[in-house]
Design an enzyme around this catalytic site. Structure first.
Site, PDB file in Angstrom:
ATOM      1  N   HIS A 192      -4.067   3.255  -3.424  1.00  0.00           N
ATOM      2  CA  HIS A 192      -4.291   2.732  -2.072  1.00  0.00           C
ATOM      3  C   HIS A 192      -3.512   1.440  -1.839  1.00  0.00           C
ATOM      4  O   HIS A 192      -2.741   1.339  -0.899  1.00  0.00           O
ATOM      5  CB  HIS A 192      -5.783   2.478  -1.811  1.00  0.00           C
ATOM      6  CG  HIS A 192      -6.003   1.553  -0.663  1.00  0.00           C
ATOM      7  ND1 HIS A 192      -6.097   1.982   0.633  1.00  0.00           N
ATOM      8  CD2 HIS A 192      -6.071   0.188  -0.608  1.00  0.00           C
ATOM      9  CE1 HIS A 192      -6.236   0.939   1.437  1.00  0.00           C
ATOM     10  NE2 HIS A 192      -6.233  -0.161   0.705  1.00  0.00           N
ATOM     11  N   HIS A 245       0.834  -1.204   0.000  1.00  0.00           N
ATOM     12  CA  HIS A 245       0.000   0.000   0.000  1.00  0.00           C
ATOM     13  C   HIS A 245       0.867   1.252   0.000  1.00  0.00           C
ATOM     14  O   HIS A 245       1.228   1.760   1.065  1.00  0.00           O
ATOM     15  CB  HIS A 245      -0.909   0.003   1.224  1.00  0.00           C
ATOM     16  CG  HIS A 245      -1.797  -1.194   1.309  1.00  0.00           C
ATOM     17  ND1 HIS A 245      -1.337  -2.444   1.691  1.00  0.00           N
ATOM     18  CD2 HIS A 245      -3.122  -1.345   1.051  1.00  0.00           C
ATOM     19  CE1 HIS A 245      -2.327  -3.308   1.664  1.00  0.00           C
ATOM     20  NE2 HIS A 245      -3.427  -2.680   1.279  1.00  0.00           N
ATOM     21  N   HIS A 266     -28.641 -15.032  25.202  1.00  0.00           N
ATOM     22  CA  HIS A 266     -27.610 -14.850  26.218  1.00  0.00           C
ATOM     23  C   HIS A 266     -26.870 -16.143  26.559  1.00  0.00           C
ATOM     24  O   HIS A 266     -25.928 -16.114  27.345  1.00  0.00           O
ATOM     25  CB  HIS A 266     -28.235 -14.269  27.488  1.00  0.00           C
ATOM     26  CG  HIS A 266     -28.522 -12.803  27.383  1.00  0.00           C
ATOM     27  ND1 HIS A 266     -29.251 -12.272  26.353  1.00  0.00           N
ATOM     28  CD2 HIS A 266     -28.164 -11.761  28.179  1.00  0.00           C
ATOM     29  CE1 HIS A 266     -29.341 -10.954  26.519  1.00  0.00           C
ATOM     30  NE2 HIS A 266     -28.687 -10.616  27.614  1.00  0.00           N
ATOM     31  N   GLU A 277     -17.830  -3.694  24.577  1.00  0.00           N
ATOM     32  CA  GLU A 277     -17.047  -4.917  24.743  1.00  0.00           C
ATOM     33  C   GLU A 277     -15.791  -4.910  23.869  1.00  0.00           C
ATOM     34  O   GLU A 277     -14.689  -5.251  24.315  1.00  0.00           O
ATOM     35  CB  GLU A 277     -17.900  -6.154  24.417  1.00  0.00           C
ATOM     36  CG  GLU A 277     -19.076  -6.383  25.372  1.00  0.00           C
ATOM     37  CD  GLU A 277     -20.309  -5.547  25.036  1.00  0.00           C
ATOM     38  OE1 GLU A 277     -20.311  -4.861  23.983  1.00  0.00           O
ATOM     39  OE2 GLU A 277     -21.279  -5.589  25.816  1.00  0.00           O
TER      40      GLU A 277
HETATM   41  C1  LIG Z   1     -11.499  -4.331   9.897  1.00  0.00           C
HETATM   42  C2  LIG Z   1     -10.955  -4.207   8.520  1.00  0.00           C
HETATM   43  N1  LIG Z   1     -11.799  -4.206   7.476  1.00  0.00           N
HETATM   44  C3  LIG Z   1     -11.326  -4.143   6.219  1.00  0.00           C
HETATM   45  C4  LIG Z   1      -9.996  -4.073   5.972  1.00  0.00           C
HETATM   46  C5  LIG Z   1      -9.463  -4.030   4.552  1.00  0.00           C
HETATM   47  N2  LIG Z   1      -8.958  -2.686   4.250  1.00  0.00           N
HETATM   48  C6  LIG Z   1      -7.666  -2.385   4.338  1.00  0.00           C
HETATM   49  S1  LIG Z   1      -7.339  -0.772   4.009  1.00  0.00           S
HETATM   50  C7  LIG Z   1      -8.982  -0.454   3.712  1.00  0.00           C
HETATM   51  C8  LIG Z   1      -9.435   0.918   3.330  1.00  0.00           C
HETATM   52  C9  LIG Z   1      -9.062   1.865   4.372  1.00  0.00           C
HETATM   53  O1  LIG Z   1      -9.261   3.168   3.957  1.00  0.00           O
HETATM   54  P1  LIG Z   1      -8.410   4.299   4.632  1.00  0.00           P
HETATM   55  O2  LIG Z   1      -8.278   4.038   6.059  1.00  0.00           O
HETATM   56  O3  LIG Z   1      -8.991   5.591   4.215  1.00  0.00           O
HETATM   57  O4  LIG Z   1      -6.977   4.083   4.012  1.00  0.00           O
HETATM   58  P2  LIG Z   1      -6.373   4.787   2.702  1.00  0.00           P
HETATM   59  O5  LIG Z   1      -7.077   4.172   1.524  1.00  0.00           O
HETATM   60  O6  LIG Z   1      -6.627   6.227   2.806  1.00  0.00           O
HETATM   61  O7  LIG Z   1      -4.946   4.392   2.739  1.00  0.00           O
HETATM   62  C10 LIG Z   1      -9.734  -1.605   3.885  1.00  0.00           C
HETATM   63  C11 LIG Z   1     -11.188  -1.667   3.682  1.00  0.00           C
HETATM   64  C12 LIG Z   1      -9.135  -4.086   7.092  1.00  0.00           C
HETATM   65  N3  LIG Z   1      -7.814  -4.033   6.969  1.00  0.00           N
HETATM   66  N4  LIG Z   1      -9.639  -4.115   8.341  1.00  0.00           N
END
Ligand SMILES: Cc1ncc(C[n+]2csc(CCOP(=O)(O)OP(=O)(O)O)c2C)c(N)n1
Ligand SMILES: [Mg+2]
Length: 658
Positions: free
Chosen positions: A262, A30, A469, A407
C-alpha cells in the site's frame, strides 16, 4: 473502436514500472494502488476518456479525478505517458522531492492536468459530484455543442468508507448525475490489512439504494474492463459505480495482494522480481519507444474532438459569454458596486444574513454564474433569491441546490464546481457547522478555489438554540487557515462590500460570518472601506486615549462604548475590522495609523480571545468569550457575558488608570 488488448499489457506495465521505480527512488510513496489500477486506467485512457494533452484546460475535456490521491504515481504516469507537457520524466524521477511538481499527493496548482488536489480520502469523489453538477448546468445553459463531457473518478476502499461518501453519492443520485462515473478500486485492502477488519458493508447495494447504476468487472481482464466501461459510458441517466475487482500491487510476485504494497517502496529485490515477472527489461524511467508511441496515440481522439469543438465555439452565438465565464471573469460594469450604492442612502437595521440576502438579490440577478444553495437551512441562511431557481434533473439550468443536511458534501461539491469553472458557487449553513465542512474549506484554500461560504448565526447572538449552536471558537479558528478570507461585516453596507470582495477573490475562498440578530446601519458612504480589511469608523473627539477594535455585531457595541467614554472626556476611535486577512495586506503606515502605539487598544468580539494580541498588543484589553454560551434570548446573553457598554466602560477606565 475495438481495443488491441495485446498492446494494452505493456502499456499498463509502463504505469507499473514508473510507479514502483519512482517510489523506490523516493523511498516513499504508494506503489500498490497505481499497480493495481494500471489495467483499468489504461483502458479508460485508451478508449473512453476525452482529453487532449496539448490543451489541459480545454473546457469540454472529460474530468479525471484521482480520488485515491495516495496513488499519485498513477496520474503522474498517465499524464506523462499520454504526452502532457507536465510532468516530465525528470519530474517523475524526482517524485516527492522539493523541486518536482510530482508532489506526494496530486496538487491542482502544480500540474495543469490535475483537476483537483486529492489525498484527504473521500473528497475527490465528493468534488467530482460538483464537477458533474457544473457540467450539467453549463450544458443546460450553453448546449451540447459547447458542454458535453463526463467526470471519471478513481476511488479506493477508503474513499467509499469515509462519511462524506454517503453525502456525496446521495446528492449525486438525487440530482441524477449520469455523467459521473466512479471506478472503484475494489482490492479489499487498506493500510491496516483486509477491509474485512473494519467493514462488512454491501457497497453495491448502498450505491443502488442511492439511485446509482452499478457495474462490475475483473479489473485485470481488458475485455471485461472494456465491457464494463462501455456499459458505464452508455448510461447517462444515473451516476455509475464500476466495481473493479483488483489486486493491490498487481505484478509484484511476492507482495501483490498484501497491505505491504500500500504505502512503502517494494525494495530492490521485489522491484527486480517484478521486472522479471512482467518481462519489463527497460531501466528505471525509460519507456520503450514502441510502448510510449502507443500511449501518445491515446490523446488522438480527444485532439480531433477538440478541433470540432473549437470550430463550433468559433461560430457560437454565446461564444463571448462562454469564454468570460470559463475564464472566471466577472461581467463588466460594477454590479456589486450598484448593489452597494443602493444601500448607503438607506437606513436599514437588519441582520447581516438578511443584508446578505438583499445584496444577493442584486448579485444573482446580474451574475448568472452564481450558483447558490444551503445545507437545509435556506430560510435561515437567506441564500435563495428570485434569480436562483432550483437546480434539478428536470431543470439543470436552475441555480439553487438543495444540498440536504450534508455540510461536508456541500463544501466539497462547491470545490468541484469552482474547479470545473464557469460557475461561482456559494452555499450556506450555520457557522457552528463550519466544523463539519472544515477539511473541504481547507481544500478550497489550498486549491485556490473561489468558493463562498455563507455562515450565519455567527455568535451567542443567535440566542435560544444554546451552546451547541453558538460558535465561540469558529471565527478565530477559520482565520488560522492560510489563503482563506474570513469576513465578519457589521452592517448592511459592510455586508455588500464583503460580498463584493469575496466575488473578486478569484484565487481565494471566503467565509461570510453573518448574524441572526438585527444590527443598526452604521455606514452611509459607498467608499468600499472593507477592502482594506479594517478602517476607522469613528474618530475620537476628545484627546484620543483608546482605540476600540471590533468585528460584526460588536461594532455597534463599540460605538456605544465610545459614546460613553467620550461623554467622560476620554477620546476613543472605533475601528471596524471585517477581515483580518485584508488588513494584514495593508502597508505598515496604514496599520500603524489605525492601531497606533502608546494608546490603549481594546478588542471586542463575542468569541475566543486567543489571537487578539496581534492587534491590541500585550498591554491591551480584550473583551471576548472563552467559554461555551448558554440558551437564552440574545439580549440576555450579551448582558450575561459582559457584552454591554456598562460592563466594558469601567474595565477600560480601570485599565487607563493602571
Ligand atoms: C481522510 C483520510 N484519512 C486517512 C488517510 C490516510 N490514508 C491514506 S491511504 C489510506 C488507506 C486507504 O485505503 P484504500 O483506499 O483501500 O487504498 P489502497 O490501500 O487500496 O491503496 C489511509 C487510511 C487519508 N489520506 N485521508
Ligand atoms: Mg483498497
Amino acid at each position: 473502436m475495438t481495443l488491441d488488448t495485446t498492446r494494452l499489457t505493456p502499456m499498463a506495465n509502463a504505469i507499473r514500472a514508473l510507479a514502483m521505480d519512482a517510489v523506490q527512488a523516493a523511498a516513499s510513496g504508494h506503489p500498490g494502488m497505481p499497480m493495481g489500477m494500471a489495467d483499468v486506467a489504461t483502458v479508460l485512457w485508451s478508449k473512453y476518456l476525452k482529453f487532449d494533452p496539448a490543451a489541459p484546460g480545454w473546457p469540454d475535456r472529460d474530468r479525471f479525478v484521482l480520488s485515491a490521491g495516495h496513488g499519485s504515481m498513477l496520474i503522474y504516469a498517465l499524464l506523462y505517458l499520454s504526452g502532457y507537457g507536465s510532468p516530465t520524466i525528470e519530474d517523475i524521477r524526482k517524485f516527492r522531492q522539493l523541486d518536482s511538481v510530482c508532489a506526494g499527493h496530486p496538487e491542482n496548482f502544480l500540474i495543469p492536468g490535475i483537476e483537483c488536489t486529492t489525498g484527504p480520502l473521500g473528497q475527490g469523489l465528493a468534488m467530482a459530484v460538483g464537477m458533474a453538477v457544473a457540467e450539467r448546468h453549463l450544458n443546460a445553459v450553453f448546449g451540447d455543442d459547447l458542454v458535453d463531457h463526463r467526470t471519471w473518478v478513481v476511488a479506493g476502499d477508503g474513499c467509499l468508507m469515509e462519511g462524506v461518501n454517503h453525502e456525496a453519492i446521495g446528492l449525486a443520485g438525487r440530482l441524477g448525475l449520469g455523467r459521473l462515473k466512479v471506478l472503484w478500486d475494489d482490492n479489499k485492502i487498506t493500510i491496516d490489512g483486509s477491509t474485512a477488519l473494519s467493514t462488512c458493508e454491501d457497497i453495491p447495494a448502498r450505491y443502488r439504494a442511492a439511485g446509482w447504476h452499478v457495474v462490475e468487472c475483473d479489473g485485470h481482464d481488458f475485455a471485461d474492463i472494456d465491457r464494463a466501461l462501455g456499459e458505464a459510458a452508455g448510461d447517462d441517466t444515473r451516476p455509475v459505480l464500476v466495481r473493479c475487482r483488483t489486486v493491490i500491487g498487481k505484478g509484484a510476485p511476492n507482495k501483490a495482494g498484501s497491505h505491504d504494497v500500500h504505502g512503502a517502496a517494494l525494495g530492490a529485490d521485489e522491484v527486480a522480481a517484478t521486472r522479471e515477472a512482467l518481462g519489463w527489461t527497460a531501466p528505471p524511467f525509460e519507456i520503450p519507444a514502441e510502448i510510449l508511441a502507443d500511449w501518445r496515440k491515446t490523446g488522438d481522439r480527444g485532439a480531433k474532438a477538440r478541433d470540432g469543438w473549437t470550430m463550433r465555439l468559433g461560430s457560437h452565438a454565446q461564444k463571448a459569454e462562454f469564454e468570460r465565464r470559463m475564464a472566471g471573469e466577472l461581467p463588466a460594469g460594477e454590479t456589486a458596486g450598484k448593489a452597494l450604492s443602493a444601500l448607503v442612502s438607506g437606513d436599514q437595521a437588519v441582520a447581516t444574513r438578511k443584508a446578505s440576502e438583499i445584496v444577493l438579490g442584486t448579485l444573482t440577478e446580474h451574475l448568472p454564474e452564481m450558483i447558490g444553495g444551503s445545507a437545509d437551512l435556506t430560510g435561515s441562511n437567506n441564500t435563495k433569491t428570485k434569480a436562483t431557481q432550483p437546480l434539478t434533473p428536470e431543470s439543470y439550468d436552475g441555480r439553487y441546490i438543495y444540498y440536504g443536511i450534508r455540510e461536508f458534501g456541500m463544501a466539497a461539491a462547491m470545490n468541484g464546481m469552482a474547479l470545473h469553472g464557469g460557475v461561482i458557487p456559494y452555499g450556506g449553513t450555520f457557522l457552528v457547522f463550519s466544523d463539519y465542512c472544515r477539511n473541504a474549506i481547507r481544500l478550497s484554500a489550498l486549491q485556490r478555489a473561489r468558493v463562498i461560504y455563507v455562515m450565519t448565526h455567527d455568535s451567542i447572538g443567535l440566542g435560544e438554540d444554546g451552546p451547541t449552536h453558538q460558535p465561540i471558537e469558529h471565527v478565530m479558528s477559520l482565520r488560522m487557515i492560510p489563503n482563506l478570507r474570513v469576513f465578519r461585516p457589521c452592517d448592511i453596507v459592510e455586508t455588500a462590500e464583503c460580498w463584493n470582495l469575496a466575488l473578486q477573490s478569484e484565487g481565494t475562498p471566503s467565509v461570510l460570518a453573518l448574524t441572526r440578530q438585527n444590527l443598526p446601519q452604521l455606514r452611509h458612504d459607498g467608499e468600499m472601506l472593507s477592502a482594506r480589511g479594517a478602517y476607522r469608523l469613528q474618530a475620537a473627539e476628545a484627546p484620543r486615549q483608546v482605540v476600540l477594535i471590533a468585528t460584526g455585531s460588536e461594532v455597534s457595541l463599540a460605538v456605544e462604548v465610545r459614546k460613553s467614554l467620550e461623554a467622560q472626556g476620554v477620546g476613543a476611535d472605533v475601528v471596524s475590522l471585517p477581515s483580518w486577512e485584508l488588513f494584514a495586506e495593508q502597508d505598515a503606515a496604514y496599520r500603524a495609523d489605525l492601531l497606533p502605539a502608546g494608546v490603549l487598544k481594546v478588542s471586542i468580539e463575542a468569541g475566543v480571545t486567543l489571537g487578539w494580541e496581534r492587534h491590541i498588543g500585550s498591554d491591551g484589553l480584550v473583551i471576548g468569550l472563552d467559554r461555551f454560551g448558554a440558551s437564552a434570548p440574545a439580549k440576555d446573553l450579551f448582558r450575561h457575558f459582559g457584552f454591554t457598554a456598562e460592563a466594558i466602560v469601567p474595565q477600560i477606565l480601570e485599565k487607563l488608570k493602571a
